[in-house]
Design a protein around this motif. Structure first.
Motif, PDB file in Angstrom:
ATOM      1  N   LEU A  36       0.845  -1.293  -0.071  1.00 33.38           N
ATOM      2  CA  LEU A  36       0.011  -0.114   0.206  1.00 33.38           C
ATOM      3  C   LEU A  36       0.885   1.326   0.033  1.00 33.38           C
ATOM      4  CD1 LEU A  36      -2.726   1.534   0.264  1.00 33.38           C
ATOM      5  CD2 LEU A  36      -2.596   1.228   2.454  1.00 33.38           C
ATOM      6  N   LEU A  37       1.991   1.183   0.757  1.00 28.38           N
ATOM      7  CA  LEU A  37       2.553   2.470   0.860  1.00 28.38           C
ATOM      8  C   LEU A  37       3.418   2.627  -0.426  1.00 28.38           C
ATOM      9  CD1 LEU A  37       4.240   2.071   4.600  1.00 28.38           C
ATOM     10  CD2 LEU A  37       2.531   3.512   3.608  1.00 28.38           C
ATOM     11  N   LEU A  38       4.171   1.587  -1.135  1.00 27.96           N
ATOM     12  CA  LEU A  38       4.677   1.669  -2.503  1.00 27.96           C
ATOM     13  C   LEU A  38       3.869   2.108  -3.557  1.00 27.96           C
ATOM     14  CD1 LEU A  38       7.191   0.712  -4.116  1.00 27.96           C
ATOM     15  CD2 LEU A  38       6.279  -1.485  -4.347  1.00 27.96           C
ATOM     16  N   ILE A  39       2.438   1.688  -3.628  1.00 28.22           N
ATOM     17  CA  ILE A  39       1.431   2.116  -4.463  1.00 28.22           C
ATOM     18  C   ILE A  39       1.401   3.779  -4.266  1.00 28.22           C
ATOM     19  CG2 ILE A  39      -0.863   2.075  -5.168  1.00 28.22           C
ATOM     20  CD1 ILE A  39      -0.801  -0.881  -4.711  1.00 28.22           C
ATOM     21  N   THR A  40       0.977   4.164  -3.051  1.00 31.99           N
ATOM     22  CA  THR A  40       0.650   5.467  -2.903  1.00 31.99           C
ATOM     23  C   THR A  40       1.798   6.396  -3.101  1.00 31.99           C
ATOM     24  OG1 THR A  40      -0.565   4.879  -0.903  1.00 31.99           O
ATOM     25  CG2 THR A  40       0.105   7.003  -0.817  1.00 31.99           C
ATOM     26  N   TYR A  41       3.258   5.835  -2.766  1.00 33.87           N
ATOM     27  CA  TYR A  41       4.396   6.489  -3.294  1.00 33.87           C
ATOM     28  C   TYR A  41       4.551   6.860  -4.730  1.00 33.87           C
ATOM     29  CZ  TYR A  41       9.355   7.678  -3.871  1.00 33.87           C
ATOM     30  OH  TYR A  41      10.364   8.198  -4.633  1.00 33.87           O
ATOM     31  N   VAL A  42       4.331   5.822  -5.364  1.00 33.10           N
ATOM     32  CA  VAL A  42       4.663   5.779  -6.784  1.00 33.10           C
ATOM     33  C   VAL A  42       3.271   6.568  -7.462  1.00 33.10           C
ATOM     34  CG1 VAL A  42       4.430   4.508  -9.114  1.00 33.10           C
ATOM     35  CG2 VAL A  42       5.696   3.553  -6.895  1.00 33.10           C
ATOM     36  N   PHE A  43       2.367   6.591  -7.086  1.00 32.11           N
ATOM     37  CA  PHE A  43       1.140   7.449  -7.521  1.00 32.11           C
ATOM     38  C   PHE A  43       1.195   8.813  -7.311  1.00 32.11           C
ATOM     39  CE2 PHE A  43      -2.161   3.918  -7.745  1.00 32.11           C
ATOM     40  CZ  PHE A  43      -1.554   3.112  -8.861  1.00 32.11           C
ATOM     41  N   SER A  44       1.934   9.184  -5.872  1.00 35.59           N
ATOM     42  CA  SER A  44       2.040  10.427  -5.574  1.00 35.59           C
ATOM     43  C   SER A  44       3.154  11.369  -6.359  1.00 35.59           C
ATOM     44  CB  SER A  44       2.435  10.658  -3.994  1.00 35.59           C
ATOM     45  OG  SER A  44       1.327  10.073  -3.240  1.00 35.59           O
ATOM     46  N   TYR A  45       4.290  10.564  -6.573  1.00 34.86           N
ATOM     47  CA  TYR A  45       5.184  11.154  -7.375  1.00 34.86           C
ATOM     48  C   TYR A  45       5.597  11.066  -8.763  1.00 34.86           C
ATOM     49  CZ  TYR A  45       7.243  12.334  -2.568  1.00 34.86           C
ATOM     50  OH  TYR A  45       7.284  12.722  -1.558  1.00 34.86           O
ATOM     51  N   TYR A  46       4.867  10.123  -9.252  1.00 35.61           N
ATOM     52  CA  TYR A  46       5.030   9.717 -10.825  1.00 35.61           C
ATOM     53  C   TYR A  46       3.819   9.826 -11.444  1.00 35.61           C
ATOM     54  CZ  TYR A  46       9.472   8.104  -9.119  1.00 35.61           C
ATOM     55  OH  TYR A  46      10.714   7.859  -8.362  1.00 35.61           O
ATOM     56  N   PHE A  47       2.929   9.745 -10.821  1.00 34.85           N
ATOM     57  CA  PHE A  47       1.377   9.744 -11.771  1.00 34.85           C
ATOM     58  C   PHE A  47       0.836  11.296 -12.088  1.00 34.85           C
ATOM     59  CE2 PHE A  47      -3.244   9.637 -12.192  1.00 34.85           C
ATOM     60  CZ  PHE A  47      -3.195   8.350 -13.263  1.00 34.85           C
ATOM     61  N   GLN A  48       0.697  11.503 -13.226  1.00 34.90           N
ATOM     62  CA  GLN A  48       0.214  12.850 -13.579  1.00 34.90           C
ATOM     63  C   GLN A  48      -1.305  12.932 -13.687  1.00 34.90           C
ATOM     64  OE1 GLN A  48       2.328  15.293 -14.088  1.00 34.90           O
ATOM     65  NE2 GLN A  48       4.179  13.929 -13.753  1.00 34.90           N
ATOM     66  N   PHE A  49      -1.936  13.510 -12.598  1.00 31.25           N
ATOM     67  CA  PHE A  49      -3.280  13.445 -12.375  1.00 31.25           C
ATOM     68  C   PHE A  49      -4.181  14.342 -13.484  1.00 31.25           C
ATOM     69  CE2 PHE A  49      -1.671  12.839  -8.218  1.00 31.25           C
ATOM     70  CZ  PHE A  49      -2.360  11.587  -7.755  1.00 31.25           C
ATOM     71  N   GLU A  50      -3.558  15.152 -14.205  1.00 33.10           N
ATOM     72  CA  GLU A  50      -4.336  15.822 -15.187  1.00 33.10           C
ATOM     73  C   GLU A  50      -4.234  15.096 -16.530  1.00 33.10           C
ATOM     74  OE1 GLU A  50      -0.059  16.995 -15.412  1.00 33.10           O
ATOM     75  OE2 GLU A  50      -1.850  17.129 -13.894  1.00 33.10           O
ATOM     76  N   ASP A  51      -3.318  13.931 -16.668  1.00 31.38           N
ATOM     77  CA  ASP A  51      -3.411  13.453 -17.980  1.00 31.38           C
ATOM     78  C   ASP A  51      -4.262  12.265 -18.017  1.00 31.38           C
ATOM     79  OD1 ASP A  51      -2.500  11.939 -20.216  1.00 31.38           O
ATOM     80  OD2 ASP A  51      -0.511  11.585 -19.653  1.00 31.38           O
ATOM     81  N   PRO A  52      -5.193  11.997 -19.183  1.00 33.74           N
ATOM     82  CA  PRO A  52      -6.159  11.135 -19.426  1.00 33.74           C
ATOM     83  C   PRO A  52      -5.867   9.676 -19.781  1.00 33.74           C
ATOM     84  CG  PRO A  52      -6.465  12.749 -21.037  1.00 33.74           C
ATOM     85  CD  PRO A  52      -5.608  13.220 -19.956  1.00 33.74           C
ATOM     86  N   LEU A  53      -4.570   9.795 -20.245  1.00 29.69           N
ATOM     87  CA  LEU A  53      -3.817   8.675 -20.967  1.00 29.69           C
ATOM     88  C   LEU A  53      -3.330   7.520 -19.971  1.00 29.69           C
ATOM     89  CD1 LEU A  53      -2.363  10.482 -23.961  1.00 29.69           C
ATOM     90  CD2 LEU A  53      -4.681   9.350 -23.860  1.00 29.69           C
ATOM     91  N   ILE A  54      -2.941   6.306 -20.232  1.00 23.85           N
ATOM     92  CA  ILE A  54      -2.399   5.472 -19.546  1.00 23.85           C
ATOM     93  C   ILE A  54      -0.994   5.494 -19.218  1.00 23.85           C
ATOM     94  CG2 ILE A  54      -1.715   2.899 -19.648  1.00 23.85           C
ATOM     95  CD1 ILE A  54      -4.788   3.311 -19.596  1.00 23.85           C
ATOM     96  N   GLN A  55      -0.818   5.543 -17.931  1.00 25.03           N
ATOM     97  CA  GLN A  55       0.564   6.041 -17.482  1.00 25.03           C
ATOM     98  C   GLN A  55       1.216   4.827 -16.670  1.00 25.03           C
ATOM     99  OE1 GLN A  55       0.652   9.852 -15.191  1.00 25.03           O
ATOM    100  NE2 GLN A  55      -1.369  10.056 -16.036  1.00 25.03           N
ATOM    101  N   LEU A  56       2.372   4.726 -16.491  1.00 24.30           N
ATOM    102  CA  LEU A  56       3.212   3.730 -15.566  1.00 24.30           C
ATOM    103  C   LEU A  56       2.946   2.410 -16.447  1.00 24.30           C
ATOM    104  CD1 LEU A  56       2.047   4.694 -12.076  1.00 24.30           C
ATOM    105  CD2 LEU A  56       4.119   5.469 -13.202  1.00 24.30           C
ATOM    106  N   ALA A  57       3.181   2.283 -17.704  1.00 20.17           N
ATOM    107  CA  ALA A  57       2.858   1.192 -18.455  1.00 20.17           C
ATOM    108  C   ALA A  57       3.882   0.190 -18.282  1.00 20.17           C
ATOM    109  CB  ALA A  57       2.541   1.652 -20.041  1.00 20.17           C
ATOM    110  N   GLU A  58       3.517  -1.007 -18.134  1.00 18.75           N
ATOM    111  CA  GLU A  58       4.646  -2.014 -18.651  1.00 18.75           C
ATOM    112  C   GLU A  58       4.155  -3.067 -19.677  1.00 18.75           C
ATOM    113  OE1 GLU A  58       4.893  -4.683 -15.039  1.00 18.75           O
ATOM    114  OE2 GLU A  58       5.602  -3.067 -13.835  1.00 18.75           O
ATOM    115  N   TYR A  59       5.070  -3.414 -20.506  1.00 18.90           N
ATOM    116  CA  TYR A  59       4.677  -3.935 -21.704  1.00 18.90           C
ATOM    117  C   TYR A  59       5.661  -5.145 -21.848  1.00 18.90           C
ATOM    118  CZ  TYR A  59       3.308  -4.739 -26.717  1.00 18.90           C
ATOM    119  OH  TYR A  59       2.977  -5.037 -27.893  1.00 18.90           O
TER     120      TYR A  59
END
Length: 492
Positions: A36-59
């Motif tokens: 939970l802390l890891l998810i919260t940290y990554v979303f807080s620092y690396y997720f762009q909330f104003e961007d509607p596209l897919i982010q943090l992608a793994e392929y």
């Protein structure tokens, strides 16, 4: 990493001493908190909330021979359910503290569910979505059949027949979309979203996916597994079912039916709104007649899912945002009510309401938290449920799709359902906590909620109140993605 960590760490549990229950409990709790802390940290620092596209992608290419890919990604819509999953699973692990029988297997199954749920909410591939959907079923079946009540085998069998039967339709729809109109089959969400289908074929796909999601949500008449499952499952399992599992069906309706099949969704939406209204009235009326406490709460969950259906099918920004808010709101409230019902059962060993009464003086902390969360469930202003249902109302009224007369009629019937909600919830509180019931004192242990139980209750209560006071935080996560869904598929 989010998806693999819980189940990989859970496998290490089998190397622990067989009787090391305390060690297993703390280890599982630490893994849940770390995730939970890891998810919260990554979303807080690396997720762009104003961007509607897919982010943090793994392929990654997963199985080259079948051209299968491991595609994961997060957008504003999946962000809320993932955080909800981490939060509720952590508290459910803490709620499962009294479990001592086969502790290693129990806690591994909880971590396996954690991975499957995170994987489903972040899947960007139809086949991966199906695999995560199926991976969820096995732990729930085992948790119910091994740690449930007297009728646990019947309930577990009913659960697996319903949900596995629905999964067949999900697989057929995924294969149909992957194979249509392409020399090389692809399960990629993005490719499928840009694919156009003949209307008849799109309707066929839509019905298949809808059956799968209607079972999991659940939507009447495919709901009958839910009260039996909740009635027999341990309350920590009920927290995962009410808080997360049911939300997977609603998530699938938006992610697949609404995004990938917009024309069919427009055709079916008026009929689904009627089903949603019927569900609110029917489940609220049925809940009032339930003697079993957990079944009464289960039917209240079915009733609240009706608002999610109406919000999804209103085809408006406000309605869809209201449905997403209701998904999160009921995830907190439903999990909390089942937890408190379970802690009450631990004290008096009673589940039938007509055998209860007079618990308020004996357990004032339990009485206070249960009453507050019951008021939250009936949409008291200042709680998350109020804004969720209010926004769904406004979304339906302000939508451009339906005639004003039809919208007014639907709103009036929905209001009747909202009147029934406080009737069955407040009568439940009255039967449990008021009146006078003489229990045989030597056989019952009347002590109030302990520090662990009080911590779980307050931890769930805080976001319910916080969202009720400031719902814009949830809207800020999803509003850009909702606008993208509606502008790309319904107004082009």
């Amino acid at each position: 990493m989010f998806v693999v960590l819980p189940i990989a760490a859970g496998l290490l549990i089998f190397f622990f001493p067989h009787r090391g229950n305390k060690l297993i409990r703390w280890y599982t709790l630490y893994i849940c908190i770390a995730e939970l802390l890891l998810i919260t940290y990554v979303f807080s620092y690396y997720f762009q909330f104003e961007d509607p596209l897919i982010q943090l992608a793994e392929y990654y290419k997963w199985i080259p021979f079948f051209d299968l890919y491991w595609r994961l990604g997060i957008d504003g819509f999946s962000l809320g359910p993932i955080l909800l999953t981490g939060f509720i699973t952590t508290l459910a692990t803490l709620a499962a503290w009294p479990i001592t029988r086969d502790s290693r297997l129990f806690h591994f199954l909880m971590l396996a569910m954690y991975s499957a749920q995170i994987g489903l909410f972040s899947s960007q591939d139809l086949l991966l979505f199906f695999i995560m959907w199926e991976l969820e079923l096995i732990p729930v079946y085992l948790l119910l059949s091994m740690w449930g009540g007297k009728k646990r085998l019947y309930s577990a069998t009913k659960f697996i027949l319903y949900t596995a039967g629905g999964s067949v339709f999900l697989l057929m729809g995924a294969l149909g979309i992957a194979l249509y109109g392409s020399n090389e089959p692809t399960f990629n969400f993005e490719t499928s979203a840009n694919q156009s289908y003949p209307v008849a074929l799109e309707i066929f796909f839509y019905i298949g996916f809808f059956i799968a999601f209607a079972v999991k949500s659940p939507i009447i008449p495919l709901h009958t597994w839910l009260p039996d499952t909740h009635g027999e499952a341990h309350y920590s399992t009920c927290m995962l079912l009410a808080g997360i599992l049911l939300k997977m069906g609603a998530y699938g309706l938006i992610r697949i039916n609404m995004e990938l099949l917009p024309h069919a969704h427009s055709i079916f939406s008026p009929w689904l709104i009627i089903i949603g209204v019927m569900q609110i009235i029917y489940a609220a009326s049925t809940s009032l007649g339930q003697r079993n406490l957990k079944k009464r709460i289960a039917y209240s969950s079915v009733s609240h899912m009706g608002f999610i259906i109406i919000g999804i099918c209103s085809i408006s920004d406000m309605g869809l945002n209201g449905a997403i808010l209701q998904i999160l709101s009921h995830g907190f409230i439903g999990a909390a009510l089942f937890f408190l019902a379970g802690t009450g059962y631990d004290r008096i060993r009673r589940l039938y309401l007509d055998e209860m009464g007079g618990m308020a003086p004996l357990m004032p902390k339990l009485f206070t938290t249960f009453s507050i969360l019951s008021l939250a469930s009936l949409a008291l202003p200042g709680m998350s449920g109020f804004f969720a249902e209010l926004v769904v109302f406004f979304g339906l009224i302000s939508g451009q799709k339906y005639l004003l007369t039809a919208k007014i009629l639907i709103t009036v019937v929905m209001a009747v359902g909202m009147i029934l909600t406080p009737i069955y919830l407040l009568s439940m509180v009255r039967q449990m906590f008021y009146g006078y019931k003489l229990f045989n004192a030597p056989n019952y242990f009347f002590f109030d909620s302990g520090p662990r139980e009080l911590f779980v209750s307050i931890s769930i209560l805080l976001p319910v109140i916080s969202i009720g006071i400031y719902p814009d935080f949830v809207f800020s996560l999803s509003i850009d993605r909702v606008e993208a869904i509606l502008s790309n598929y319904f107004y082009r």
